[in-house]
Design a protein around this motif. Structure first.
Motif, PDB file in Angstrom:
ATOM      1  N   TRP A 122       0.568   4.177  -2.847  1.00 19.44           N
ATOM      2  CA  TRP A 122       0.346   5.573  -2.487  1.00 19.44           C
ATOM      3  C   TRP A 122       1.408   6.475  -3.105  1.00 19.44           C
ATOM      4  O   TRP A 122       1.100   7.568  -3.595  1.00 19.44           O
ATOM      5  N   LYS A 123       2.670   6.030  -3.100  1.00 25.62           N
ATOM      6  CA  LYS A 123       3.729   6.823  -3.732  1.00 25.62           C
ATOM      7  C   LYS A 123       3.454   7.005  -5.222  1.00 25.62           C
ATOM      8  O   LYS A 123       3.627   8.107  -5.769  1.00 25.62           O
ATOM      9  N   ALA A 146       0.534   6.814  -6.684  1.00 23.18           N
ATOM     10  CA  ALA A 146      -0.659   7.663  -6.826  1.00 23.18           C
ATOM     11  C   ALA A 146      -0.305   9.140  -6.680  1.00 23.18           C
ATOM     12  O   ALA A 146      -0.804   9.989  -7.434  1.00 23.18           O
ATOM     13  N   LYS A 147       0.556   9.483  -5.709  1.00 22.74           N
ATOM     14  CA  LYS A 147       0.969  10.876  -5.552  1.00 22.74           C
ATOM     15  C   LYS A 147       1.704  11.359  -6.796  1.00 22.74           C
ATOM     16  O   LYS A 147       1.501  12.496  -7.249  1.00 22.74           O
ATOM     17  N   THR A 157      -7.535   9.169 -11.120  1.00 20.08           N
ATOM     18  CA  THR A 157      -6.426   8.724 -10.272  1.00 20.08           C
ATOM     19  C   THR A 157      -6.939   8.015  -9.028  1.00 20.08           C
ATOM     20  O   THR A 157      -6.426   6.954  -8.649  1.00 20.08           O
ATOM     21  N   VAL A 158      -7.970   8.595  -8.396  1.00 16.20           N
ATOM     22  CA  VAL A 158      -8.553   7.955  -7.208  1.00 16.20           C
ATOM     23  C   VAL A 158      -9.136   6.589  -7.576  1.00 16.20           C
ATOM     24  O   VAL A 158      -8.922   5.592  -6.866  1.00 16.20           O
ATOM     25  N   LEU A 205       0.812  -1.219   0.000  1.00 14.17           N
ATOM     26  CA  LEU A 205       0.000   0.000   0.000  1.00 14.17           C
ATOM     27  C   LEU A 205       0.848   1.274   0.000  1.00 14.17           C
ATOM     28  O   LEU A 205       0.510   2.233  -0.715  1.00 14.17           O
ATOM     29  N   PRO A 206       1.965   1.342   0.769  1.00 10.93           N
ATOM     30  CA  PRO A 206       2.823   2.528   0.663  1.00 10.93           C
ATOM     31  C   PRO A 206       3.366   2.746  -0.744  1.00 10.93           C
ATOM     32  O   PRO A 206       3.481   3.898  -1.198  1.00 10.93           O
ATOM     33  N   ALA A 265      -5.089  -0.658  -5.174  1.00 16.16           N
ATOM     34  CA  ALA A 265      -4.892  -0.995  -3.763  1.00 16.16           C
ATOM     35  C   ALA A 265      -5.780  -2.164  -3.351  1.00 16.16           C
ATOM     36  O   ALA A 265      -5.341  -3.074  -2.630  1.00 16.16           O
ATOM     37  N   TYR A 290      -6.066   4.008  -8.666  1.00 19.85           N
ATOM     38  CA  TYR A 290      -5.181   3.534  -7.601  1.00 19.85           C
ATOM     39  C   TYR A 290      -5.956   3.023  -6.389  1.00 19.85           C
ATOM     40  O   TYR A 290      -5.423   2.221  -5.613  1.00 19.85           O
ATOM     41  N   GLY A 291      -7.225   3.426  -6.254  1.00 21.26           N
ATOM     42  CA  GLY A 291      -8.077   2.773  -5.271  1.00 21.26           C
ATOM     43  C   GLY A 291      -8.337   1.335  -5.669  1.00 21.26           C
ATOM     44  O   GLY A 291      -8.272   0.415  -4.826  1.00 21.26           O
TER      45      GLY A 291
END
Length: 315
Positions: A64-65, A67-68, A179-180, A60-61, A187, A183-184
């Motif tokens: 998140w990277k 996704a940012k 994007t949400v 998950l980290p 995840a 990457y949601g």
């Protein structure tokens, strides 16, 4: 009192304009997002591979990277570029779309060629974990930049309102929402097997444990199918962009031929299924054309573009 009423009337008028603008943004964003669906599907299909081989706690980290990085790609870099194109060089949008479509065709064809010419299994990541993670994240963000550029360009081409502020709002909404969503979904996909394992081992009910075992058992098959769906979507969207772009540039023959085939097939089925048959035929023809174009691009990239890039790349 009359002044107050006039002020309230003005406020009401402004509120109506604002509401209409919001409706325009939402409507245009929905339309633009649907146009970019193929690239979105590919983005969601490609991304899970970047966490393969890492410890579950880092999955998950890592997502998140990435996704940012994707937010930065879309909102900070690509959105201003898209607005500048719309304002000062609208003629460049179609060629850029076709360039992106050619890239999608290349990626899709390369995946198919690679799948049938290599039988190597996935290997676990080895070496310094932090360095490998950073390398994977940077590679994923670079790939995301290309796919995001395609998404934003497709979205820009689908906007029918000339107001630059509406265009900016639409692109921002599309960029954030996609994007949400992507990457949601990524995840959820990468953690689904962990959830299934937890349910299988700790579920209180037999049906819960059975569902967990089913998730663990079928997840590899789901990922395999998702990969091929993404590949097919790339070829379909890439071919469609090329065909439509050629029509906008004045060469309508490919578009007319495919439309003629679709109509012919549509008349071969019951009337209730005619629209679906025409759409499937068009998508299939676009996909085949995209695959053939991708096969032609592969040697160009392999023997010309890639060596030239390695030569010019700073040390």
């Amino acid at each position: 009192m009359s002044g107050l009423l006039a002020l309230l009337d003005d406020v009401a008028a402004i509120a109506k304009v604002a509401a209409a603008s919001v409706d325009d943004v939402i409507g245009q964003a929905a339309k633009a997002g649907s146009k970019a669906a193929g690239a979105v599907i590919d983005d969601a299909a490609v991304s899970p591979k970047y966490v393969h081989g890492f410890a579950p706690a880092r999955e998950l980290p890592i997502v998140w990277k990435i996704a940012k990085g994707s937010f930065f790609n879309k909102l900070v870099i690509l959105l201003p570029i898209a607005l500048l194109l719309s304002a000062f060089a609208p003629w460049a949008i179609t060629p850029l779309l076709m360039l992106g479509g050619g890239y999608l065709c290349f990626e899709g064809a390369e995946k198919i060629v690679h799948a049938f010419s290599h039988s190597d299994a996935h290997s676990k990541a080895t070496g310094d974990p932090e360095h490998l993670e950073e390398s994977k994240v940077q590679g994923a963000i670079k790939t995301d930049f290309i796919l995001s550029a395609e998404i934003m360009t497709i979205s820009l081409a689908a906007i029918t309102i000339d107001n630059i502020w509406v265009q900016a709002a639409v692109l921002a909404v599309v960029g954030i929402a996609i994007t949400v969503a992507v990457y949601g979904a990524v995840a959820a996909i990468v953690k689904a097997d962990d959830l299934g394992l937890l349910m299988a081992n700790s579920g209180r009910l037999g049906v819960t444990r059975a569902l967990g075992r089913g998730i663990v058992h079928w997840m590899p098959t789901f990922l395999f199918v998702l990969t091929w769906v993404g590949t097919a979507a790339m070829l379909w969207v890439g071919g469609q962009i090329i065909v439509h772009g050629l029509g906008q540039l004045g060469w309508h023959t490919p578009e007319e031929i495919i439309h003629g085939w679709a109509v012919t097939v549509g008349h071969m089925v019951p009337e209730n299924y005619m629209g679906a048959a025409e759409w499937i035929t068009t998508a299939f023809c676009d996909g085949v054309l995209g695959f053939m174009l991708g096969l032609l691009i592969i040697p160009l990239v392999t023997y010309v573009i890639a060596p030239l890039y390695r030569t010019l790349r700073p040390a």
